[in-house]
Design a protein around this motif. Structure first.
Motif, PDB file in Angstrom:
ATOM      1  N   ALA A 242      13.626  17.514  80.215  1.00  0.00           N
ATOM      2  CA  ALA A 242      14.963  17.396  80.801  1.00  0.00           C
ATOM      3  C   ALA A 242      15.635  18.761  80.884  1.00  0.00           C
ATOM      4  N   ARG A 243      15.482  19.560  79.841  1.00  0.00           N
ATOM      5  CA  ARG A 243      16.057  20.904  79.852  1.00  0.00           C
ATOM      6  C   ARG A 243      15.339  21.803  80.850  1.00  0.00           C
ATOM      7  N   ALA A 244      14.017  21.675  80.914  1.00  0.00           N
ATOM      8  CA  ALA A 244      13.230  22.508  81.824  1.00  0.00           C
ATOM      9  C   ALA A 244      13.612  22.269  83.275  1.00  0.00           C
ATOM     10  N   LEU A 245      13.957  21.024  83.606  1.00  0.00           N
ATOM     11  CA  LEU A 245      14.333  20.666  84.975  1.00  0.00           C
ATOM     12  C   LEU A 245      15.845  20.709  85.194  1.00  0.00           C
ATOM     13  N   ASP A 246      16.593  21.062  84.144  1.00  0.00           N
ATOM     14  CA  ASP A 246      18.057  21.121  84.221  1.00  0.00           C
ATOM     15  C   ASP A 246      18.633  19.804  84.745  1.00  0.00           C
ATOM     16  N   LEU A 247      18.201  18.700  84.132  1.00  0.00           N
ATOM     17  CA  LEU A 247      18.643  17.387  84.569  1.00  0.00           C
ATOM     18  C   LEU A 247      20.090  17.138  84.164  1.00  0.00           C
ATOM     19  N   SER A 248      20.792  16.387  84.985  1.00  0.00           N
ATOM     20  CA  SER A 248      22.155  15.982  84.656  1.00  0.00           C
ATOM     21  C   SER A 248      22.113  14.916  83.567  1.00  0.00           C
ATOM     22  N   ALA A 249      23.285  14.526  83.069  1.00  0.00           N
ATOM     23  CA  ALA A 249      23.336  13.490  82.039  1.00  0.00           C
ATOM     24  C   ALA A 249      22.740  12.180  82.553  1.00  0.00           C
ATOM     25  N   ALA A 250      23.082  11.816  83.806  1.00  0.00           N
ATOM     26  CA  ALA A 250      22.565  10.567  84.375  1.00  0.00           C
ATOM     27  C   ALA A 250      21.060  10.647  84.585  1.00  0.00           C
ATOM     28  N   GLU A 251      20.586  11.804  85.051  1.00  0.00           N
ATOM     29  CA  GLU A 251      19.141  11.979  85.270  1.00  0.00           C
ATOM     30  C   GLU A 251      18.383  11.937  83.948  1.00  0.00           C
ATOM     31  N   THR A 252      18.956  12.549  82.925  1.00  0.00           N
ATOM     32  CA  THR A 252      18.317  12.542  81.608  1.00  0.00           C
ATOM     33  C   THR A 252      18.230  11.130  81.052  1.00  0.00           C
TER      34      THR A 252
ATOM     35  N   ARG B 198      11.359  17.916  90.294  1.00  0.00           N
ATOM     36  CA  ARG B 198      10.710  19.231  90.286  1.00  0.00           C
ATOM     37  C   ARG B 198      10.781  19.867  91.678  1.00  0.00           C
ATOM     38  N   GLU B 199      10.500  19.079  92.701  1.00  0.00           N
ATOM     39  CA  GLU B 199      10.474  19.611  94.063  1.00  0.00           C
ATOM     40  C   GLU B 199      11.881  19.923  94.582  1.00  0.00           C
ATOM     41  N   SER B 200      12.909  19.357  93.955  1.00  0.00           N
ATOM     42  CA  SER B 200      14.285  19.607  94.404  1.00  0.00           C
ATOM     43  C   SER B 200      14.891  20.835  93.743  1.00  0.00           C
ATOM     44  N   ARG B 201      14.197  21.423  92.771  1.00  0.00           N
ATOM     45  CA  ARG B 201      14.691  22.618  92.077  1.00  0.00           C
ATOM     46  C   ARG B 201      14.046  23.867  92.669  1.00  0.00           C
ATOM     47  N   SER B 202      14.871  24.824  93.080  1.00  0.00           N
ATOM     48  CA  SER B 202      14.324  26.065  93.614  1.00  0.00           C
ATOM     49  C   SER B 202      14.114  27.066  92.483  1.00  0.00           C
ATOM     50  N   PRO B 203      13.143  27.969  92.634  1.00  0.00           N
ATOM     51  CA  PRO B 203      12.935  28.988  91.583  1.00  0.00           C
ATOM     52  C   PRO B 203      14.191  29.825  91.332  1.00  0.00           C
ATOM     53  N   ASN B 204      14.906  30.190  92.403  1.00  0.00           N
ATOM     54  CA  ASN B 204      16.123  30.988  92.224  1.00  0.00           C
ATOM     55  C   ASN B 204      17.167  30.221  91.419  1.00  0.00           C
ATOM     56  N   GLN B 205      17.289  28.928  91.715  1.00  0.00           N
ATOM     57  CA  GLN B 205      18.252  28.081  91.006  1.00  0.00           C
ATOM     58  C   GLN B 205      17.940  28.022  89.523  1.00  0.00           C
ATOM     59  N   MET B 206      16.664  28.061  89.171  1.00  0.00           N
ATOM     60  CA  MET B 206      16.243  27.932  87.775  1.00  0.00           C
ATOM     61  C   MET B 206      16.021  29.282  87.102  1.00  0.00           C
ATOM     62  N   GLY B 207      16.283  30.375  87.829  1.00  0.00           N
ATOM     63  CA  GLY B 207      16.116  31.699  87.250  1.00  0.00           C
ATOM     64  C   GLY B 207      14.673  32.105  87.062  1.00  0.00           C
ATOM     65  N   ILE B 208      13.786  31.620  87.943  1.00  0.00           N
ATOM     66  CA  ILE B 208      12.362  31.929  87.851  1.00  0.00           C
ATOM     67  C   ILE B 208      12.024  32.981  88.900  1.00  0.00           C
ATOM     68  N   ALA B 209      11.392  34.056  88.475  1.00  0.00           N
ATOM     69  CA  ALA B 209      11.009  35.114  89.403  1.00  0.00           C
ATOM     70  C   ALA B 209       9.901  34.623  90.334  1.00  0.00           C
TER      71      ALA B 209
END
Length: 281
Positions: A74-84, A17-28
């Motif tokens: 997993a979808r919410a965090l846009d996890l990779s196959a390995a992360e999932t 969660r902390e490694s995902r930026s709002p811009n990267q995830m399309g969050i205003a």
């Protein structure tokens, strides 16, 4: 789940969660942020769960997450196959069929495909969809780029495209072989609607596929050779190999290595003429 597994699951989710930026995830942006990455409530909202429940999960509390909820996270965090896969293992669950994480092809693999020209090479998934290919493939299948995405499937093309019937002398044998390969993937895709749709679609279009599918014959991919009969390149044999992509085990690269230098030159000439046509257009 043990207490240690709960705590490790919570640490893993917080880290991602902390490694995902709002811009990267399309969050205003929503006000000033005191911590890096996404907020818990943002992940919870994207996953369709309560913020309190998700917070407990990150805190390592003994809460139980269903496979469907884990899939949503997993979808919410846009996890990779390995992360999932890691997420589901920590939660003591088996991942849902159909793989929740989207397929991603590194640009490095596209560059690899180009370097292999004029040898035809392409990237496929377990459903045998053609996801990326080089000009060597287009030299053999000139209409591939114009096909809709749902038609860019090796089994669909082999069974329904008249051009393939002309190109492959052992067409019937290849239909049987590819059908058996697709059948071998079916056990992991029982709940995958896209896989089931593909099967129904090919069954409706090809009596040869229906007959081969009904035999329930299984075959895994093995390296071998394939004979081609091309109107411009002539009759030739290509040895093929399949290399799994370490970035995502659902993907693999298939390379057809042309034996004859003369055929290599002919395909190179076809590719060169294709480039000229594009420049003139």
């Amino acid at each position: 789940m043990s207490g240690a597994a709960n705590r490790e699951l919570g640490k893993f989710l917080r880290n991602r969660r902390e490694s995902r930026s709002p811009n990267q995830m399309g969050i205003a942006p929503r006000g000033r942020r005191r911590t890096p990455g996404l907020r818990r409530e943002e992940v919870a909202e994207r996953a369709g769960v309560s913020t309190t429940w998700y917070t407990w999960l990150e805190q390592g509390r003994p809460v139980r997450a269903s496979r469907q909820v884990l899939d949503s996270i997993a979808r919410a965090l846009d996890l990779s196959a390995a992360e999932t896969m890691h997420l589901f293992k920590l939660a003591g669950e088996k991942p849902l069929s159909g793989s929740p994480a989207p397929l991603k092809i590194s640009p490095a693999y596209d560059r690899l495909l180009r370097r292999l020209e004029p040898n035809p090479a392409y990237i496929i998934n377990r459903r045998l969809d053609l996801l990326s290919w080089n000009k060597g493939v287009v030299a053999l299948l000139p209409h591939l780029d114009m096909l809709p995405p749902e038609d860019r499937n090796i089994v669909w093309l082999m069974c329904t495209d008249p051009w393939m019937h002309e190109l492959i002398p052992d067409w019937q044998g290849q239909v049987s072989r590819l059908t058996a390969m697709l059948r071998s993937e079916s056990a992991d895709a029982i709940d995958d609607p896209e896989f089931q749709y593909l099967i129904r679609r090919i069954e409706a279009a090809s009596p040869e596929f229906r007959q081969a599918w009904a035999t329930r014959r299984l075959e895994t991919f093995r390296s071998g050779s394939l004979n081609w009969h091309h109107p411009a390149a002539g009759t030739f044999t290509a040895d093929y190999v399949r290399l799994h992509i370490a970035d995502d085990p659902r993907l693999s690269v298939v390379i057809q290595i042309l034996r004859n230098p003369e055929t290599l030159n002919k395909l190179a000439d076809i590719i060169a003429s294709m480039s000229l046509d594009v420049e003139v257009a």
